[in-house]
Motif scaffolding. Structure first.
Motif, PDB file in Angstrom:
ATOM      1  N   GLY A  56     -25.054  14.827   4.574  1.00  0.00           N
ATOM      2  CA  GLY A  56     -24.878  15.107   5.997  1.00  0.00           C
ATOM      3  C   GLY A  56     -26.194  15.408   6.694  1.00  0.00           C
ATOM      4  O   GLY A  56     -26.384  15.048   7.856  1.00  0.00           O
ATOM      5  N   SER A  59     -27.845  12.111   7.141  1.00  0.00           N
ATOM      6  CA  SER A  59     -27.153  11.439   8.248  1.00  0.00           C
ATOM      7  C   SER A  59     -27.633  11.968   9.595  1.00  0.00           C
ATOM      8  O   SER A  59     -27.909  11.190  10.522  1.00  0.00           O
ATOM      9  N   ASP A  63     -29.457   9.741  12.473  1.00  0.00           N
ATOM     10  CA  ASP A  63     -28.833   9.665  13.791  1.00  0.00           C
ATOM     11  C   ASP A  63     -29.810  10.124  14.874  1.00  0.00           C
ATOM     12  O   ASP A  63     -29.972   9.465  15.905  1.00  0.00           O
ATOM     13  N   ARG A  86     -23.522   3.429  10.811  1.00  0.00           N
ATOM     14  CA  ARG A  86     -23.143   3.123   9.427  1.00  0.00           C
ATOM     15  C   ARG A  86     -24.333   3.457   8.539  1.00  0.00           C
ATOM     16  O   ARG A  86     -25.440   2.950   8.752  1.00  0.00           O
ATOM     17  N   ILE A  87     -24.088   4.302   7.563  1.00  0.00           N
ATOM     18  CA  ILE A  87     -25.151   4.708   6.649  1.00  0.00           C
ATOM     19  C   ILE A  87     -24.791   4.268   5.243  1.00  0.00           C
ATOM     20  O   ILE A  87     -23.675   4.514   4.775  1.00  0.00           O
ATOM     21  N   TYR A  89     -25.997   4.976   1.547  1.00  0.00           N
ATOM     22  CA  TYR A  89     -26.817   5.830   0.696  1.00  0.00           C
ATOM     23  C   TYR A  89     -27.187   5.039  -0.550  1.00  0.00           C
ATOM     24  O   TYR A  89     -26.326   4.553  -1.265  1.00  0.00           O
ATOM     25  N   ALA A 131     -29.500   2.560   7.646  1.00  0.00           N
ATOM     26  CA  ALA A 131     -28.452   2.707   8.657  1.00  0.00           C
ATOM     27  C   ALA A 131     -28.569   1.626   9.711  1.00  0.00           C
ATOM     28  O   ALA A 131     -29.660   1.111   9.977  1.00  0.00           O
TER      29      ALA A 131
END
Length: 140
Positions: A56, A59, A63, A86-87, A89, A131
């Motif tokens: 997170g 993310s 973002d 859209r990520i 990992y 992403a």
């Protein structure tokens, strides 16, 4: 890009409380490109056994970096908000290392901006995550 636009984008990102809480720092911004670093911090570890940073936090970094890239684009008139992100990992970030996100706003319309981003730790040859996203173009 004008110096004013870069300054405004930098000030906006630096005043977001979660960005400050995560220790994010802009290292580059301009002409639809942004780079933001987030230092390793035990408070954002997702797995205490391995010391790996929570996804997170990665993310949030990607973002924020995507939004900064949009705000710095020459054709972006004002602020932005995330429409989707859209990520993927690729691997866990190495414990103890700073994570750097780099985002490029590669296409912009009157109402939507499109971004690619990559996050790496100090092993820049192997991404931690990638992403793709769409962001609003406010003021359009």
């Amino acid at each position: 890009m004008t110096a004013d636009k870069a300054r405004i984008a930098r000030q906006f990102i630096e005043t977001i409380p979660h960005s400050r809480a995560l220790g994010m720092a802009i290292t580059e911004i301009g002409d639809g490109v942004a780079e933001i670093r987030m230092p390793y911090d035990l408070r954002i570890v997702g797995d205490p056994e391995t010391g790996v940073i929570h996804g997170g936090a990665v993310s949030a970094l990607m973002d924020t970096c995507g939004g900064a890239a949009v705000m710095s684009h020459p054709n972006s008139p004002a602020g932005t908000a995330t429409i989707n992100l859209r990520i993927d990992y690729m691997r866990p970030a190495t414990p103890g290392q700073t994570i750097t996100a780099r985002a490029t706003c590669y296409h912009i319309t009157r109402s939507v901006a499109f971004v690619h981003a990559t996050a790496t730790d100090e092993d820049t040859a192997r991404p931690v995550a990638t992403a793709t996203g769409a962001f609003t173009v406010e003021g359009a």
